[in-house]
Design a protein around this motif. Structure first.
Motif, PDB file in Angstrom:
ATOM      1  N   THR A  34       2.541   6.496  -6.226  1.00 12.17           N
ATOM      2  CA  THR A  34       2.399   7.001  -4.738  1.00 12.17           C
ATOM      3  C   THR A  34       1.297   6.203  -4.208  1.00 12.17           C
ATOM      4  OG1 THR A  34       0.613   8.653  -5.553  1.00 12.17           O
ATOM      5  CG2 THR A  34       3.030   9.363  -5.595  1.00 12.17           C
ATOM      6  N   PRO A  35       1.451   6.446  -3.011  1.00 19.03           N
ATOM      7  CA  PRO A  35       0.166   5.463  -2.287  1.00 19.03           C
ATOM      8  C   PRO A  35      -0.973   5.859  -2.755  1.00 19.03           C
ATOM      9  CG  PRO A  35       1.997   6.338  -0.551  1.00 19.03           C
ATOM     10  CD  PRO A  35       2.289   6.961  -1.952  1.00 19.03           C
ATOM     11  N   ALA A  52       0.938  -1.182   0.095  1.00 18.33           N
ATOM     12  CA  ALA A  52       0.057  -0.002   0.083  1.00 18.33           C
ATOM     13  C   ALA A  52       0.929   1.316  -0.064  1.00 18.33           C
ATOM     14  CB  ALA A  52      -0.736  -0.009   1.189  1.00 18.33           C
ATOM     15  N   GLY A  53       2.324   1.201   0.263  1.00 21.73           N
ATOM     16  CA  GLY A  53       3.050   2.311   0.189  1.00 21.73           C
ATOM     17  C   GLY A  53       3.403   3.156   1.408  1.00 21.73           C
ATOM     18  N   HIS A  54       3.273   2.487   2.802  1.00 16.37           N
ATOM     19  CA  HIS A  54       3.284   3.014   3.923  1.00 16.37           C
ATOM     20  C   HIS A  54       4.734   3.755   3.727  1.00 16.37           C
ATOM     21  CE1 HIS A  54       3.770   4.303   8.195  1.00 16.37           C
ATOM     22  NE2 HIS A  54       2.633   3.717   8.315  1.00 16.37           N
ATOM     23  N   GLU A  55       4.855   5.017   4.270  1.00 15.09           N
ATOM     24  CA  GLU A  55       5.971   6.000   4.399  1.00 15.09           C
ATOM     25  C   GLU A  55       7.088   5.331   5.085  1.00 15.09           C
ATOM     26  OE1 GLU A  55       6.475   9.950   5.487  1.00 15.09           O
ATOM     27  OE2 GLU A  55       5.516  10.383   3.513  1.00 15.09           O
ATOM     28  N   GLU A  56       6.855   4.692   6.204  1.00 14.76           N
ATOM     29  CA  GLU A  56       8.180   4.159   7.002  1.00 14.76           C
ATOM     30  C   GLU A  56       8.697   2.758   6.431  1.00 14.76           C
ATOM     31  OE1 GLU A  56       6.968   4.151  11.155  1.00 14.76           O
ATOM     32  OE2 GLU A  56       6.375   6.046  10.902  1.00 14.76           O
ATOM     33  N   TYR A  57       7.891   2.110   5.502  1.00 10.73           N
ATOM     34  CA  TYR A  57       8.169   0.985   4.897  1.00 10.73           C
ATOM     35  C   TYR A  57       9.053   0.994   3.662  1.00 10.73           C
ATOM     36  CZ  TYR A  57       5.763  -1.154   8.945  1.00 10.73           C
ATOM     37  OH  TYR A  57       5.219  -1.414  10.310  1.00 10.73           O
ATOM     38  N   ALA A  58       9.597   0.174   3.133  1.00 18.58           N
ATOM     39  CA  ALA A  58      10.322   0.263   1.847  1.00 18.58           C
ATOM     40  C   ALA A  58      10.914  -1.149   1.278  1.00 18.58           C
ATOM     41  CB  ALA A  58      11.680   1.345   1.693  1.00 18.58           C
ATOM     42  N   GLU A 107      -5.652   3.350  -8.544  1.00 19.85           N
ATOM     43  CA  GLU A 107      -5.495   2.505  -9.592  1.00 19.85           C
ATOM     44  C   GLU A 107      -6.355   1.139  -9.277  1.00 19.85           C
ATOM     45  OE1 GLU A 107      -3.659   1.305 -12.341  1.00 19.85           O
ATOM     46  OE2 GLU A 107      -2.969   3.383 -12.728  1.00 19.85           O
ATOM     47  N   GLY A 108      -6.862   1.251  -7.944  1.00 20.85           N
ATOM     48  CA  GLY A 108      -7.557   0.196  -7.722  1.00 20.85           C
ATOM     49  C   GLY A 108      -7.179  -0.671  -6.320  1.00 20.85           C
ATOM     50  N   MET A 109      -6.262  -0.505  -5.818  1.00 20.38           N
ATOM     51  CA  MET A 109      -5.468  -1.014  -4.602  1.00 20.38           C
ATOM     52  C   MET A 109      -6.351  -0.532  -3.175  1.00 20.38           C
ATOM     53  SD  MET A 109      -2.037  -1.730  -3.084  1.00 20.38           S
ATOM     54  CE  MET A 109      -1.345  -2.630  -4.506  1.00 20.38           C
ATOM     55  N   PHE A 110      -6.776  -1.471  -2.333  1.00 13.70           N
ATOM     56  CA  PHE A 110      -7.325  -0.876  -1.036  1.00 13.70           C
ATOM     57  C   PHE A 110      -6.690  -1.823   0.094  1.00 13.70           C
ATOM     58  CE2 PHE A 110     -10.630  -1.408   2.233  1.00 13.70           C
ATOM     59  CZ  PHE A 110     -11.122  -0.016   2.577  1.00 13.70           C
ATOM     60  N   LEU A 111      -6.482  -0.894   1.260  1.00 18.63           N
ATOM     61  CA  LEU A 111      -5.866  -1.698   2.386  1.00 18.63           C
ATOM     62  C   LEU A 111      -6.846  -1.412   3.379  1.00 18.63           C
ATOM     63  CD1 LEU A 111      -3.558  -3.207   3.774  1.00 18.63           C
ATOM     64  CD2 LEU A 111      -2.831  -0.673   4.619  1.00 18.63           C
TER      65      LEU A 111
END
Lengths: 477, 254
Positions: B73-74, B50-56, B80-84
């Motif tokens: 970007t998150p 999902a693109g959490h800033e603290e994770y890479a 685009e259709g992703m959901f967390l």
């Protein structure tokens, strides 16, 4: 948090300078200047006397220094105390107004005529020191409502002016109020007769324009018994390189069963990133609920000025009278806002509500300073105060200074305070729903300020939305 | 084309890899359950996707809808259709759920170059979705998750999912903290969203949610890897034997 920083540094969008020939007094302050101002405005004798008394008193006063912020000393002899567009206009239609002036209003997004008709708003626009345009006076006159510039009121309704001027904010009140009393240039006057509900929101747009011209607005609003009025005040100022002092006074008088709702959106030039060039906004605003069951409500959204220093207050003199204060103050860069309210409970069963929302970004400093005073006779007085702050950076600050002074055992006084941050989790949550950081911040700030925004008239809520760069809630849900 | 294609993914938080090489392909119409003991990297996988800033991510590739996921970007991933669906949904004081969702939906429409939804059409959509996932209309009016009970917050996540109609939903321990009745309602809501066009990743510690949301595939994560994949029976086997069995297998193989 980079995006937040970007948002916090957005440039002031309303900066420009209008070139209109001014008729200007020489800089400096003495009794001759005061006489010049008074003569220029054809004022009745009592007003000149009052100005002079204020000036003589001011000479004996010391500038206060208890506030949070420091500012370079103001040279009061270097200020121009009177400036007016050259041909003091009394226009019948917009066509007669200087087109350059109209253009200025357009840039500000102030729809003077038809738009206002549709919106049901009469506009008394103060451009620099002299009113140039008043609409809807006739319509209001039919109801006996007087809404005009202070100068006009001094000539056409001297009895009302003499009766109420200085009764809420005496000329001895404080350093800046005394200065204003001595040199005030113009402002608005409003009188609502008994039992009349003013059918439209009354609004005034103030604007500082002449280099080095201090602004000393004076507003007096009187709501006679059983009447109601909602008054809007909004202001922006052009970009400027030197500090400008703005020391206004607003007095509100609500008689028995009367209500005054006073809303402000303040967007004076805040200075550059270093805080240079911004307006010093040192204002005295106070209302008195003179009769029983009177109500005065202040709502303010403060986003501009290098320094904002003001405490719109209510003296709750009549029994069962109500005072309210709703405030949003946003500071960024090097802005400082030292603001809050005083609620002075004199009458029995008086109630007051205070909701203050401070938002600090960049190096901004936000101070809530409030006093709740319950006098000995004020049986059953009730106050509720909520002061919340939100910090949007590491270098900004928030300070809360509540003073509570209770002289009656039956009073109830409550104070709640909180400090919040926009959390990374909130931003990430919004992003996973497709909302960008910038929009998410706007949305979160909007949510934070909701209790204040919902007190604003719709038109002003839209303005507030623009100013904070936020979207408004309400159309759904 | 696969909806989501993960190849050799590594990544974590603060230079420390928690995900140590994951391969996973998800097609439209599929529901994949990801199980595993605490600390195996299940939730980290969701946050990286999902693109959490603290994770890479530190290695490997992920393609979503044919696009390089890490170029997005998150919020672009969302649009685009992703959901967390969050394990711990976040409160946004003063912002009504309905307002929040309308803003989110309009972002999505804007991203696709479509006009914004009208107030009337949005109200109708909300009513339909509230009914679909058995959501109390009162909760739609209240500020996002503020003063919601734990169960209400989880139901709200499924409500968000229903309104936004994602193509890939990552449900991060949506069953945690729910009693059996609340879980049934949540599961019903999830099942209502299953179509041939979308896919779901159901991250869970326990098998019990999978009694209601029946997965097509089950993967077991351990120490940042998928160490076992199978059909839905695998979940039952895990329920019976516990995770100890997986540990032993991995260590025996290692």
């Amino acid at each position: 948090m980079e995006a937040i920083e970007t948002l916090a540094q957005q440039e002031y969008k309303e900066g420009w300078v209008t070139d209109i020939e001014m008729e200007t007094a020489p800089p400096g302050l003495n009794e001759d200047i005061i006489r010049f101002i008074s003569a220029k405005k054809n004022e009745p004798g009592f007003l000149l006397e009052w100005r002079l008394k204020a000036y003589r008193h001011w000479l004996k006063m010391k500038e206060p220094n208890w506030q949070y912020m420091a500012y370079p000393p103001v040279d009061y002899q270097d200020i121009v105390y009177y400036a007016a567009p050259k041909n003091t206009p009394q226009y019948n239609s917009l066509d007669e107004v200087d087109p350059e002036l109209l253009e200025t209003y357009d840039k500000l997004g102030i729809p003077l005529e038809e738009q206002k008709v549709l919106a049901g708003v009469a506009v008394d626009a103060v451009f620099d020191s002299v009113s140039v345009h008043t609409t809807f006076k006739d319509k209001l006159a039919e109801l006996g409502i007087i809404f005009c510039s202070f100068s006009e009121a001094a000539q056409d309704h001297p009895d009302l002016v003499e009766k109420y001027l200085g009764t809420v904010v005496p000329y001895r009140d404080n350093y800046f109020a005394s200065l204003n009393s001595a040199v005030f240039s113009d402002g608005s006057f409003c009188y609502i007769p008994p039992g009349v509900r003013c059918p439209m929101e009354l609004s005034t747009y103030f604007r500082i324009n002449t280099a080095g011209t201090g602004q000393f607005e004076r507003t007096l609003i009187i709501a006679d018994e059983g009447s109601y009025v909602s008054y809007l005040e909004g202001c922006t100022a052009p970009m400027r390189d030197e500090n400008q002092l703005h020391a206004a006074v607003v007095e509100l008088v609500a008689l028995k069963d009367a209500q005054i709702k006073y809303s402000t959106v303040q967007n004076w030039y805040p200075g550059n990133e270093e805080g240079k060039g911004g307006v010093y906004n040192f204002v005295t605003k106070r209302g008195v609920c003179k009769g029983d069951n009177a109500k005065i409500s202040w709502t303010q959204v403060e986003t501009g000025s290098a320094i904002t220093w003001k405490y719109p207050s209510v003296i709750l003199q009549g029994d069962h009278s109500i005072g309210e204060f709703y405030s949003v103050a946003l500071t960024r860069n090097k802005q400082v806002a030292d603001t809050g309210t005083k609620m002075i409970h004199v009458g029995k069963d008086t109630r007051s509500t205070v909701v203050s929302k401070g938002i600090s970004a960049g190096n901004g400093q936000n101070v809530y300073r409030g006093r709740i005073q319950v006098m000995k006779r004020a049986d059953g007085a009730k106050n509720y105060t909520q002061s919340d702050t939100m910090l949007i950076a590491d270098r900004c600050g928030a300070h809360t200074n509540p003073y509570i002074d209770v002289g009656n055992n039956s009073a109830s006084v409550e104070h709640e305070a909180s400090t919040a941050r926009i959390s990374e989790d909130q931003l990430f949550y919004c992003k996973t729903r497709g909302i960008s950081t910038e929009d998410a911040i706007s949305m979160i700030i909007n949510g934070f300020c909701k209790e204040v925004f919902q007190e604003l008239p719709m038109e002003f809520a839209v303005e507030a939305k623009k100013l904070l760069g936020i979207s408004l809630e309400g159309s759904v849900g | 084309m696969a909806l989501l294609e993960i190849k050799g993914l590594r990544g974590g938080i603060r230079d420390q890899d928690i995900i140590n090489g994951i391969d996973l392909t998800i097609n439209r119409g599929e529901v994949h359950a990801i199980m595993g003991p605490n600390g195996s990297g299940k939730s980290t996988l969701g946050k990286i996707l999902a693109g959490h800033e603290e994770y890479a991510e530190t290695g490997g590739t992920v393609r979503f809808n044919g696009k390089d996921l890490f170029e997005l970007t998150p919020e672009e991933r969302a649009n685009e259709g992703m959901f967390l669906a969050f394990q711990y949904p976040v409160e946004i004081p003063g912002v009504s759920n309905a307002y929040f969702l309308r803003a989110a939906l309009n972002e999505r429409l804007k991203y696709r170059g479509e006009p914004e939804i009208s107030a009337g059409a949005f109200r109708r959509l909300l009513n339909k979705k509230m009914e679909q996932v058995d959501m109390d209309p009162e909760l739609a009016r209240r500020p996002v998750n503020e003063d919601f009970s734990g169960g209400e917050k989880k139901r709200n996540e499924i409500f968000h999912m229903a309104v936004l109609e994602p193509t890939l939903s990552i449900l991060d321990e949506t069953d945690s903290g729910l009693d059996i009745d609340a879980m049934r309602i949540v599961a019903h809501g999830i099942n209502q969203q299953r179509t041939a066009d979308n896919a779901m990743i159901v991250i869970t510690h326990y098998q019990r949610l999978l009694d209601y949301v029946v997965p097509d595939y089950v993967h077991v994560m351990y120490q940042g890897r998928i160490v076992k994949s199978g059909m839905k029976d695998l979940a039952l086997e895990l329920e019976e034997k516990g995770y100890e069995w997986i540990r032993e297998e991995v260590e025996a193989a290692g």
